[in-house]
Design an enzyme around this catalytic site. Sequence first.
Site, mmCIF file in Angstrom:
data_model
loop_
_atom_site.group_PDB
_atom_site.id
_atom_site.type_symbol
_atom_site.label_atom_id
_atom_site.label_comp_id
_atom_site.label_asym_id
_atom_site.label_seq_id
_atom_site.Cartn_x
_atom_site.Cartn_y
_atom_site.Cartn_z
ATOM 1 N N PHE A 143 -7.437 70.995 -21.854
ATOM 2 C CA PHE A 143 -6.719 69.751 -22.081
ATOM 3 C C PHE A 143 -7.428 68.593 -21.378
ATOM 4 O O PHE A 143 -6.934 67.514 -21.277
ATOM 5 C CB PHE A 143 -5.264 69.862 -21.591
ATOM 6 C CG PHE A 143 -5.123 70.311 -20.142
ATOM 7 C CD1 PHE A 143 -5.144 69.389 -19.122
ATOM 8 C CD2 PHE A 143 -4.990 71.658 -19.836
ATOM 9 C CE1 PHE A 143 -5.007 69.800 -17.788
ATOM 10 C CE2 PHE A 143 -4.855 72.080 -18.523
ATOM 11 C CZ PHE A 143 -4.858 71.139 -17.500
ATOM 12 N N TYR A 169 -12.581 69.259 -6.521
ATOM 13 C CA TYR A 169 -11.137 69.121 -6.373
ATOM 14 C C TYR A 169 -10.525 69.917 -5.236
ATOM 15 O O TYR A 169 -9.340 69.745 -4.929
ATOM 16 C CB TYR A 169 -10.459 69.468 -7.702
ATOM 17 C CG TYR A 169 -10.756 68.423 -8.750
ATOM 18 C CD1 TYR A 169 -10.064 67.224 -8.771
ATOM 19 C CD2 TYR A 169 -11.777 68.608 -9.681
ATOM 20 C CE1 TYR A 169 -10.356 66.242 -9.707
ATOM 21 C CE2 TYR A 169 -12.079 67.638 -10.624
ATOM 22 C CZ TYR A 169 -11.371 66.459 -10.631
ATOM 23 O OH TYR A 169 -11.666 65.483 -11.550
ATOM 24 N N VAL A 181 -10.332 62.418 -16.186
ATOM 25 C CA VAL A 181 -10.744 61.865 -14.893
ATOM 26 C C VAL A 181 -12.221 61.500 -14.944
ATOM 27 O O VAL A 181 -13.067 62.335 -15.285
ATOM 28 C CB VAL A 181 -10.481 62.867 -13.756
ATOM 29 C CG1 VAL A 181 -10.929 62.283 -12.426
ATOM 30 C CG2 VAL A 181 -9.007 63.250 -13.708
#
Length: 410
Positions: free
Chosen positions: A410, A123, A82
């Site tokens: 990841f 987030y 992102v």
Amino acid sequence: MTTELRVLRPSEWNEWFECLELAFGGVADSPEQRELEQALTEHERSVGIWDGTDVVATSGAFSFRLAVPGGALVPAAGVTMVSVAATHRRRGLLTSMMRRQLDDVRALGEPIAVLTASEPAIYGRYGYGAATRQMSLAIDTDRVRLTVPEGTDEIRLRYAKKDEAVAACEGVYARLVPGRPGTPAHGPGWERKSLTDPASSRQGGSALQCVLAERDGEVVGYTTYHIKPDWEMSGPKGRIAVSDLAALDPAAYAALWRFLFGIDLTSTVEARNRPVDDAVLHLVSDVRRCEVRIRDSLHVRLVDVGAALEARSYRAPVDVVFEVEDAFCPWNAGRWRLTADAKGGASCKRTDDAADLALSVRELGSAYLGGESLGALALAGRVREFRAGAVAEVSSAFLSDVAPWLPQGF
């Protein structure tokens, strides 16, 4: 400004990835890392935003199966890659990608989405809650000793070359996945991730080394690490940087730590990502000289509240009605009755019954893997109790016997 948000085409990957690299400081990955990232990219789950011919934002997802309390492997979107270009910040690009992504995750039937956050404050507004923590250690092996369990001397240790290590380490990892909530099962290609070892990432250390632990010829554990030599006037002060360490039983686990403590010409063992309940804390003679630090790791977002809560098991029977707030994914908002029995079966359905607890989907995400206490969140004012005793009942039922943990980013 006219921009276009669309799915990434394979032919556009290099430009798309360069946008990501620039947003994270502009330091290019090694060819080996870049090749692996491209191989793992799921193009149909990756999107970008174009301003004319320029890529100005990126996001993607991996198709994971994530261990949850009880050992089930639940389909999960592993949100990744992102970025928004510095030239295009504060224009709603991230929000538009998060909107598209969560709609797609819902359409695919994945009940949860997970991510690791470069900046945790970002987030929460999209419903993600910090659900696991990681512990870092810097152990002074000149002063700290280990007490090891019976059977440790029976473990055989040996060095392994990279090609052999991949299969051996993956065999151990796969057996451990169901027992640790937050751990993703590895799909094709992911076995290469932890053993990719570009020189640029060693920070002056050695090439990645691997040692296997065996009992009666069977691999029962492994560790991978770098050694960074250093010298002072008084003598050697080398440092060992542990990349990974895993074992199937206490004796193998202790044997691997004892090996790291005893490597010649070193005086510090560093491990940057360990579970907060790591057994090594109970093997060392002086935990104060281990420089323990804790930080957030995996963030969880419930995309389908009912399916997500039914997918895991609970430590105790529970019957509770949640009033869930979820402005970003309004299909989750409202009242849900969660019932679970001592055998592990759970049901979570819509209800018109009076709520026992009120909270946002973010708090449910934090508590989902059993590492964060709903009781603690209630003390912070983030969970409201309408039925006396409901917080204590539900908090106890949600907790995991072992701390959830993400072994690898990841």
